[in-house]
Design an enzyme around this catalytic site. Structure first.
Site, PDB file in Angstrom:
ATOM      1  N   ARG A  44      11.536  -2.619  10.991  1.00 42.74           N
ATOM      2  CA  ARG A  44      10.488  -2.233  11.941  1.00 42.74           C
ATOM      3  C   ARG A  44      10.286  -3.312  12.995  1.00 42.74           C
ATOM      4  NH1 ARG A  44       5.462  -0.189   8.338  1.00 42.74           N
ATOM      5  NH2 ARG A  44       4.378  -1.274  10.027  1.00 42.74           N
ATOM      6  N   LYS A  65       0.832  -1.220   0.000  1.00 41.80           N
ATOM      7  CA  LYS A  65       0.000   0.000   0.000  1.00 41.80           C
ATOM      8  C   LYS A  65       0.859   1.260   0.000  1.00 41.80           C
ATOM      9  CE  LYS A  65      -1.930  -0.956   3.923  1.00 41.80           C
ATOM     10  NZ  LYS A  65      -1.259  -2.244   4.166  1.00 41.80           N
ATOM     11  N   ARG A 117      11.577  -6.074   4.435  1.00 45.29           N
ATOM     12  CA  ARG A 117      11.375  -4.612   4.406  1.00 45.29           C
ATOM     13  C   ARG A 117      12.397  -3.905   5.297  1.00 45.29           C
ATOM     14  NH1 ARG A 117       5.514  -2.104   5.327  1.00 45.29           N
ATOM     15  NH2 ARG A 117       5.576  -3.133   7.352  1.00 45.29           N
ATOM     16  N   ARG A 128      -9.273   1.529   8.966  1.00 47.30           N
ATOM     17  CA  ARG A 128      -8.946   0.128   9.227  1.00 47.30           C
ATOM     18  C   ARG A 128     -10.079  -0.601   9.942  1.00 47.30           C
ATOM     19  NH1 ARG A 128      -2.879   0.752   9.019  1.00 47.30           N
ATOM     20  NH2 ARG A 128      -1.964  -1.289   9.340  1.00 47.30           N
ATOM     21  N   ARG A 176      -0.709  -9.217  13.001  1.00 52.11           N
ATOM     22  CA  ARG A 176      -1.237  -8.136  12.154  1.00 52.11           C
ATOM     23  C   ARG A 176      -2.131  -8.680  11.039  1.00 52.11           C
ATOM     24  NH1 ARG A 176       4.060  -5.703  10.462  1.00 52.11           N
ATOM     25  NH2 ARG A 176       2.890  -4.138   9.315  1.00 52.11           N
TER      26      ARG A 176
HETATM   27  P1  ADP Z   1       2.344  -1.832   3.187  1.00 52.28           P
HETATM   28  O1  ADP Z   1       2.321  -0.322   3.134  1.00 52.28           O
HETATM   29  O2  ADP Z   1       1.140  -2.446   2.536  1.00 52.28           O
HETATM   30  O3  ADP Z   1       2.580  -2.374   4.572  1.00 52.28           O
HETATM   31  P2  ADP Z   1       4.903  -1.570   1.795  1.00 52.28           P
HETATM   32  O4  ADP Z   1       4.570  -0.634   0.673  1.00 52.28           O
HETATM   33  O5  ADP Z   1       5.690  -1.038   2.934  1.00 52.28           O
HETATM   34  O6  ADP Z   1       3.574  -2.324   2.319  1.00 52.28           O
HETATM   35  O7  ADP Z   1       5.673  -2.818   1.145  1.00 52.28           O
HETATM   36  C1  ADP Z   1       6.131  -3.908   1.961  1.00 52.28           C
HETATM   37  C2  ADP Z   1       7.491  -4.364   1.453  1.00 52.28           C
HETATM   38  O8  ADP Z   1       7.344  -4.972   0.173  1.00 52.28           O
HETATM   39  C3  ADP Z   1       8.514  -3.239   1.272  1.00 52.28           C
HETATM   40  O9  ADP Z   1       9.796  -3.738   1.619  1.00 52.28           O
HETATM   41  C4  ADP Z   1       8.445  -2.917  -0.229  1.00 52.28           C
HETATM   42  O10 ADP Z   1       9.690  -2.420  -0.716  1.00 52.28           O
HETATM   43  C5  ADP Z   1       8.134  -4.279  -0.814  1.00 52.28           C
HETATM   44  N1  ADP Z   1       7.279  -4.212  -2.011  1.00 52.28           N
HETATM   45  C6  ADP Z   1       6.229  -3.398  -2.234  1.00 52.28           C
HETATM   46  N2  ADP Z   1       5.662  -3.651  -3.447  1.00 52.28           N
HETATM   47  C7  ADP Z   1       6.376  -4.673  -3.984  1.00 52.28           C
HETATM   48  C8  ADP Z   1       6.310  -5.407  -5.214  1.00 52.28           C
HETATM   49  N3  ADP Z   1       5.382  -5.149  -6.143  1.00 52.28           N
HETATM   50  N4  ADP Z   1       7.217  -6.391  -5.416  1.00 52.28           N
HETATM   51  C9  ADP Z   1       8.142  -6.682  -4.490  1.00 52.28           C
HETATM   52  N5  ADP Z   1       8.287  -6.032  -3.317  1.00 52.28           N
HETATM   53  C10 ADP Z   1       7.415  -5.048  -3.063  1.00 52.28           C
HETATM   54  P1  AMP Z   2       1.205   0.373   9.032  1.00 49.69           P
HETATM   55  O1  AMP Z   2       2.444   1.215   8.887  1.00 49.69           O
HETATM   56  O2  AMP Z   2       0.059   0.850   8.225  1.00 49.69           O
HETATM   57  O3  AMP Z   2       1.494  -1.105   8.855  1.00 49.69           O
HETATM   58  O4  AMP Z   2       0.740   0.552  10.560  1.00 49.69           O
HETATM   59  C1  AMP Z   2       1.593   0.169  11.625  1.00 49.69           C
HETATM   60  C2  AMP Z   2       0.787   0.120  12.916  1.00 49.69           C
HETATM   61  O5  AMP Z   2       0.265   1.442  13.230  1.00 49.69           O
HETATM   62  C3  AMP Z   2      -0.455  -0.775  12.908  1.00 49.69           C
HETATM   63  O6  AMP Z   2      -0.166  -2.148  13.146  1.00 49.69           O
HETATM   64  C4  AMP Z   2      -1.295  -0.143  14.028  1.00 49.69           C
HETATM   65  O7  AMP Z   2      -0.801  -0.493  15.295  1.00 49.69           O
HETATM   66  C5  AMP Z   2      -1.012   1.354  13.819  1.00 49.69           C
HETATM   67  N1  AMP Z   2      -1.990   1.955  12.880  1.00 49.69           N
HETATM   68  C6  AMP Z   2      -1.733   2.484  11.653  1.00 49.69           C
HETATM   69  N2  AMP Z   2      -2.857   2.928  11.077  1.00 49.69           N
HETATM   70  C7  AMP Z   2      -3.858   2.667  11.962  1.00 49.69           C
HETATM   71  C8  AMP Z   2      -5.266   2.854  11.927  1.00 49.69           C
HETATM   72  N3  AMP Z   2      -5.881   3.406  10.873  1.00 49.69           N
HETATM   73  N4  AMP Z   2      -5.977   2.470  13.017  1.00 49.69           N
HETATM   74  C9  AMP Z   2      -5.382   1.916  14.087  1.00 49.69           C
HETATM   75  N5  AMP Z   2      -4.072   1.690  14.171  1.00 49.69           N
HETATM   76  C10 AMP Z   2      -3.304   2.054  13.110  1.00 49.69           C
END
Ligand code: ADP
Ligand code: AMP
Length: 219
Positions: free
Chosen positions: A160, A13, A127, A88, A171
């Site tokens: 992270r 995302k 990541r 969420r 999660r």
């Molecule tokens: P989210 O915001 O849904 O938690 P991220 O955008 O942080 O996910 O992506 C999670 C991990 O996957 C990151 O390390 C990112 O660089 C990698 N990633 C994202 N999109 C792709 C893709 N299409 N192919 C491979 N790796 C990806």
């Molecule tokens: P994310 O970076 O989106 O994976 O979010 C990391 C963490 O932040 C989540 O696991 C939650 O603990 C908190 N968080 C982020 N967005 C929300 C939301 N909209 N509502 C509640 N908790 C959130």
């Protein structure tokens, strides 16, 4: 234009929201990133959020409402926002509708970024993020030019805390129980656009995001 990115943790995302926000010239509001900054700064909001985030649980809705209200009040949000990680749950979705309607706006599209669990686990395990500027990398799929260093600001890349395997499982469970139901909500209102992010590079997936958004305009 207000757009929501929905999908399980690690599907991509943030990666897609960042590209779309840059293309549209509007801000990306990543609630996870804002909360992590608050934790790092040790602010009252960060202190309330930290243990829940570490455990992979959702932070209370009222904290998020405050955070989204502030984000929408910023001058750079005047022409729209790309929401990444919010809403969420149902209550947050209702709050977002209300906050946008107060300023005579509404969600224009919800992009559901889909990927199966094995892909998600591999993405989260690899990541690496820059705590200083928020840039996101992946050890194999999107490595930085210099190992361990952010390409954009030179900061030291970190894993992270909530990307530990046990927290990843929690999660995913929280997503299934509390967030996945939003897919129906937005499908019913005709806003949902599904994008298959299970394979393909981030740029290839972004082409699918753009196609989905463009296809919607032609309808
Ligand atoms: P989210 O915001 O849904 O938690 P991220 O955008 O942080 O996910 O992506 C999670 C991990 O996957 C990151 O390390 C990112 O660089 C990698 N990633 C994202 N999109 C792709 C893709 N299409 N192919 C491979 N790796 C990806
Ligand atoms: P994310 O970076 O989106 O994976 O979010 C990391 C963490 O932040 C989540 O696991 C939650 O603990 C908190 N968080 C982020 N967005 C929300 C939301 N909209 N509502 C509640 N908790 C959130």
């Amino acid at each position: 234009m207000d757009i929501v990115f929905l999908g399980p943790p690690g599907a991509g995302k943030g990666t897609q929201a960042q590209r779309l926000a840059a293309t549209l010239g509007i801000p990306q509001v990543s609630t996870g990133a804002i909360l992590r900054r608050a934790v790092d700064e040790g602010s009252p909001m960060g202190r309330r959020a930290k243990s829940l985030m570490d455990a992979g649980q959702l932070v209370p809705d009222e904290i998020l409402t405050e955070l989204i209200r502030d984000a929408l009040a910023r001058p750079d949000a005047a022409h729209g926002v790309v929401f990444d990680g919010y809403p969420r749950n149902e209550a947050q979705a209702a709050t977002l509708d209300r906050l946008l309607s107060n300023i005579e706006r509404r969600i224009e599209a919800v992009v559901l970024v889909e990927a199966p669990d094995d892909v998600i686990v591999a993405r989260l395990a690899g990541r690496r993020s820059c705590p200083r500027c928020g840039a996101v990398y992946h050890l194999e799929a999107a490595p930085p030019e210099r190992q361990g260093k952010c390409d954009q600001c030179g900061g030291n890349l970190m894993q992270r805390d909530d990307d530990a395997p046990a927290t990843i499982r929690e999660r995913l469970e929280v997503y299934r129980k509390q967030t996945a139901g939003l897919e129906q909500r937005y499908a019913k209102s005709g806003l949902l656009l599904k994008v298959d992010a299970s394979s393909g590079s981030p740029d290839e997936v972004f082409d699918l995001v753009r196609e989905a958004l463009d296809g919607r305009k032609k309808k």
